[in-house]
Motif scaffolding. Structure first.
Motif, PDB file in Angstrom:
ATOM      1  N   GLU A   1      26.214  46.706  29.868  1.00  0.00           N
ATOM      2  CA  GLU A   1      26.723  46.393  31.209  1.00  0.00           C
ATOM      3  C   GLU A   1      26.445  44.941  31.581  1.00  0.00           C
ATOM      4  O   GLU A   1      27.237  44.324  32.298  1.00  0.00           O
ATOM      5  N   VAL A   2      25.358  44.384  31.074  1.00  0.00           N
ATOM      6  CA  VAL A   2      25.055  42.973  31.339  1.00  0.00           C
ATOM      7  C   VAL A   2      26.056  42.081  30.610  1.00  0.00           C
ATOM      8  O   VAL A   2      26.598  41.127  31.182  1.00  0.00           O
ATOM      9  N   ARG A   3      26.327  42.372  29.339  1.00  0.00           N
ATOM     10  CA  ARG A   3      27.288  41.566  28.575  1.00  0.00           C
ATOM     11  C   ARG A   3      28.677  41.654  29.182  1.00  0.00           C
ATOM     12  O   ARG A   3      29.397  40.650  29.265  1.00  0.00           O
ATOM     13  N   SER A   4      29.076  42.853  29.620  1.00  0.00           N
ATOM     14  CA  SER A   4      30.385  43.011  30.259  1.00  0.00           C
ATOM     15  C   SER A   4      30.460  42.209  31.552  1.00  0.00           C
ATOM     16  O   SER A   4      31.490  41.576  31.847  1.00  0.00           O
ATOM     17  N   ALA A   5      29.366  42.227  32.324  1.00  0.00           N
ATOM     18  CA  ALA A   5      29.352  41.485  33.585  1.00  0.00           C
ATOM     19  C   ALA A   5      29.405  39.981  33.335  1.00  0.00           C
ATOM     20  O   ALA A   5      30.102  39.246  34.054  1.00  0.00           O
ATOM     21  N   VAL A   6      28.695  39.517  32.309  1.00  0.00           N
ATOM     22  CA  VAL A   6      28.732  38.086  31.978  1.00  0.00           C
ATOM     23  C   VAL A   6      30.137  37.670  31.572  1.00  0.00           C
ATOM     24  O   VAL A   6      30.658  36.641  32.036  1.00  0.00           O
ATOM     25  N   TRP A   7      30.777  38.458  30.724  1.00  0.00           N
ATOM     26  CA  TRP A   7      32.119  38.130  30.251  1.00  0.00           C
ATOM     27  C   TRP A   7      33.115  38.130  31.393  1.00  0.00           C
ATOM     28  O   TRP A   7      33.993  37.254  31.476  1.00  0.00           O
ATOM     29  N   LEU A   8      32.998  39.078  32.310  1.00  0.00           N
ATOM     30  CA  LEU A   8      33.889  39.111  33.470  1.00  0.00           C
ATOM     31  C   LEU A   8      33.663  37.891  34.352  1.00  0.00           C
ATOM     32  O   LEU A   8      34.639  37.270  34.825  1.00  0.00           O
ATOM     33  N   SER A   9      32.418  37.513  34.570  1.00  0.00           N
ATOM     34  CA  SER A   9      32.113  36.336  35.386  1.00  0.00           C
ATOM     35  C   SER A   9      32.656  35.060  34.760  1.00  0.00           C
ATOM     36  O   SER A   9      33.209  34.196  35.447  1.00  0.00           O
ATOM     37  N   VAL A  10      32.504  34.939  33.443  1.00  0.00           N
ATOM     38  CA  VAL A  10      32.999  33.740  32.756  1.00  0.00           C
ATOM     39  C   VAL A  10      34.518  33.663  32.825  1.00  0.00           C
ATOM     40  O   VAL A  10      35.092  32.602  33.120  1.00  0.00           O
ATOM     41  N   ARG A  11      35.201  34.782  32.569  1.00  0.00           N
ATOM     42  CA  ARG A  11      36.670  34.781  32.650  1.00  0.00           C
ATOM     43  C   ARG A  11      37.155  34.440  34.048  1.00  0.00           C
ATOM     44  O   ARG A  11      38.075  33.619  34.219  1.00  0.00           O
ATOM     45  N   ALA A  12      36.545  35.058  35.051  1.00  0.00           N
ATOM     46  CA  ALA A  12      36.958  34.789  36.432  1.00  0.00           C
ATOM     47  C   ALA A  12      36.718  33.330  36.795  1.00  0.00           C
ATOM     48  O   ALA A  12      37.577  32.688  37.435  1.00  0.00           O
ATOM     49  N   ALA A  13      35.577  32.780  36.390  1.00  0.00           N
ATOM     50  CA  ALA A  13      35.262  31.390  36.719  1.00  0.00           C
ATOM     51  C   ALA A  13      36.209  30.423  36.018  1.00  0.00           C
ATOM     52  O   ALA A  13      36.664  29.435  36.614  1.00  0.00           O
ATOM     53  N   LEU A  14      36.521  30.683  34.743  1.00  0.00           N
ATOM     54  CA  LEU A  14      37.433  29.798  34.011  1.00  0.00           C
ATOM     55  C   LEU A  14      38.839  29.829  34.609  1.00  0.00           C
ATOM     56  O   LEU A  14      39.476  28.776  34.797  1.00  0.00           O
ATOM     57  N   LEU A  15      39.330  31.025  34.923  1.00  0.00           N
ATOM     58  CA  LEU A  15      40.674  31.135  35.495  1.00  0.00           C
ATOM     59  C   LEU A  15      40.733  30.513  36.888  1.00  0.00           C
ATOM     60  O   LEU A  15      41.685  29.789  37.212  1.00  0.00           O
ATOM     61  N   ALA A  16      39.735  30.781  37.714  1.00  0.00           N
ATOM     62  CA  ALA A  16      39.707  30.204  39.059  1.00  0.00           C
ATOM     63  C   ALA A  16      39.615  28.679  38.994  1.00  0.00           C
ATOM     64  O   ALA A  16      40.269  27.976  39.775  1.00  0.00           O
ATOM     65  N   THR A  17      38.827  28.169  38.066  1.00  0.00           N
ATOM     66  CA  THR A  17      38.702  26.719  37.909  1.00  0.00           C
ATOM     67  C   THR A  17      40.012  26.105  37.443  1.00  0.00           C
ATOM     68  O   THR A  17      40.418  25.040  37.938  1.00  0.00           O
ATOM     69  N   GLY A  18      40.698  26.764  36.488  1.00  0.00           N
ATOM     70  CA  GLY A  18      41.988  26.253  36.028  1.00  0.00           C
ATOM     71  C   GLY A  18      43.018  26.190  37.144  1.00  0.00           C
ATOM     72  O   GLY A  18      43.735  25.187  37.299  1.00  0.00           O
ATOM     73  N   ILE A  19      43.104  27.254  37.944  1.00  0.00           N
ATOM     74  CA  ILE A  19      44.033  27.272  39.072  1.00  0.00           C
ATOM     75  C   ILE A  19      43.662  26.190  40.080  1.00  0.00           C
ATOM     76  O   ILE A  19      44.534  25.480  40.608  1.00  0.00           O
ATOM     77  N   ALA A  20      42.365  26.053  40.349  1.00  0.00           N
ATOM     78  CA  ALA A  20      41.914  25.054  41.316  1.00  0.00           C
ATOM     79  C   ALA A  20      42.234  23.636  40.848  1.00  0.00           C
ATOM     80  O   ALA A  20      42.609  22.774  41.652  1.00  0.00           O
ATOM     81  N   LEU A  21      42.082  23.377  39.538  1.00  0.00           N
ATOM     82  CA  LEU A  21      42.374  22.040  39.017  1.00  0.00           C
ATOM     83  C   LEU A  21      43.845  21.687  39.199  1.00  0.00           C
ATOM     84  O   LEU A  21      44.181  20.566  39.591  1.00  0.00           O
ATOM     85  N   VAL A  22      44.720  22.636  38.920  1.00  0.00           N
ATOM     86  CA  VAL A  22      46.163  22.370  39.038  1.00  0.00           C
ATOM     87  C   VAL A  22      46.568  22.218  40.500  1.00  0.00           C
ATOM     88  O   VAL A  22      47.138  21.190  40.910  1.00  0.00           O
ATOM     89  N   LEU A  23      46.279  23.231  41.312  1.00  0.00           N
ATOM     90  CA  LEU A  23      46.724  23.203  42.703  1.00  0.00           C
ATOM     91  C   LEU A  23      45.973  22.166  43.528  1.00  0.00           C
ATOM     92  O   LEU A  23      46.566  21.492  44.379  1.00  0.00           O
ATOM     93  N   GLY A  24      44.671  22.027  43.282  1.00  0.00           N
ATOM     94  CA  GLY A  24      43.892  21.062  44.046  1.00  0.00           C
ATOM     95  C   GLY A  24      44.305  19.633  43.786  1.00  0.00           C
ATOM     96  O   GLY A  24      44.418  18.829  44.721  1.00  0.00           O
TER      97      GLY A  24
END
Length: 273
Positions: free
Chosen positions: A59-82
């Motif tokens: 459950e810890v590894r799954s949570a880490v992977w979900l956090s990393v994916r969400a952060a990378l995608l949110a950062t990518g969207i923010a870089l383009v739109l921002g």
């Protein structure tokens, strides 16, 4: 002119503020190596056992992977739109420009619980199932502001005449971007992206309203603490999160101290000469 006593006084206050900020974090770092599963002081011994337990927990590894994916995608969207929004605000004059700029900045000033509740109501109203993409949408609302502010500040410090000079020297749009715009904006984009990633990776409140049954790493830690379970494992995870957060923030701070102009050849060099 400052006296010696004033410098000592200011130095002492600075030290007290730093200790106030870092002593709780250092305490967590020490507890992460505590041999006992009970948080007590002084610690009973030193061990790395809890890091192994945390790493091998599914459950810890799954949570880490979900956090990393969400952060990378949110950062990518923010870089383009921002960056696109910053270009529009900095380079064009139109009715309501300051209002638009205010609306871009507002999400990061609002309490996270307000943003989270608003997004949750929007998703429920539109029958959108909570998933990775709802988390990303929630994180992008405030990550975008970090990129927008960094890029806008850099654009306002740079002269528009650089682009005009590049075009006068015969450079096309791609060459102007590569040799003039990118060297000026690169560090601002990297710094904004690093800060956005760190903020997204650590976000709890907005994530709570947009994650549904999923657990990001901060939500997993929150659940463990609330139920009083596996506190030694929580300390080990917190240690790793502190390290992972400090690295991008330190890099971003170093980049934002610089002028933001990379020394490269081409059109920019011709303009500089």
């Amino acid at each position: 002119m400052e006296t010696r006593a004033a410098r000592i006084w200011l130095g002492a206050w600075t030290l007290l503020v730093v200790l106030f900020l870092w002593i709780p974090l250092l305490l967590i770092l020490v507890y992460a190596f505590n041999k006992s599963n009970v948080q007590s002081w002084p610690i009973k011994g030193v061990t790395t056992h809890w890091f192994s337990v945390a790493w091998h927990a599914e459950e810890v590894r799954s949570a880490v992977w979900l956090s990393v994916r969400a952060a990378l995608l949110a950062t990518g969207i923010a870089l383009v739109l921002g960056s696109m929004a910053a270009f529009a605000i900095a380079r064009f004059s139109f009715f309501g420009r300051e209002t638009v700029s205010f609306l871009f900045i507002l999400p990061i000033a609002l309490p996270g619980i307000v943003t989270g509740m608003a997004l949750n109501s929007f998703f429920v109203f539109n029958h959108i199932n909570l998933s990775l993409w709802t988390i990303v949408t929630g994180h992008a609302t405030f990550c975008l502001v970090l990129v927008y502010n960094n890029v806008l500040a850099r654009l306002r410090r740079s002269s528009p005449s650089l682009i005009e000079a590049s075009q006068d020297l015969g450079a096309d749009g791609w060459q102007t971007f590569r040799f003039v715009i990118w060297p000026v904006l690169s560090t601002a984009l990297v710094a904004g992206g690093l800060l956005a990633f760190a903020l997204s990776f650590d976000e709890v409140v907005v994530t709570y309203f947009t994650a549904g049954a999923q657990n990001t790493l901060p939500l997993l830690i929150f659940g463990y603490i609330r139920l009083g379970q596996q506190l030694p494992v929580v300390n080990a995870i917190a240690f790793a999160m502190i390290v992972l957060t400090v690295i991008p923030v330190a890099l971003a701070q170093r980049l934002m101290r610089d002028t933001g102009v990379l020394r490269r050849g081409g059109t920019a060099a011709m303009i500089a000469r």
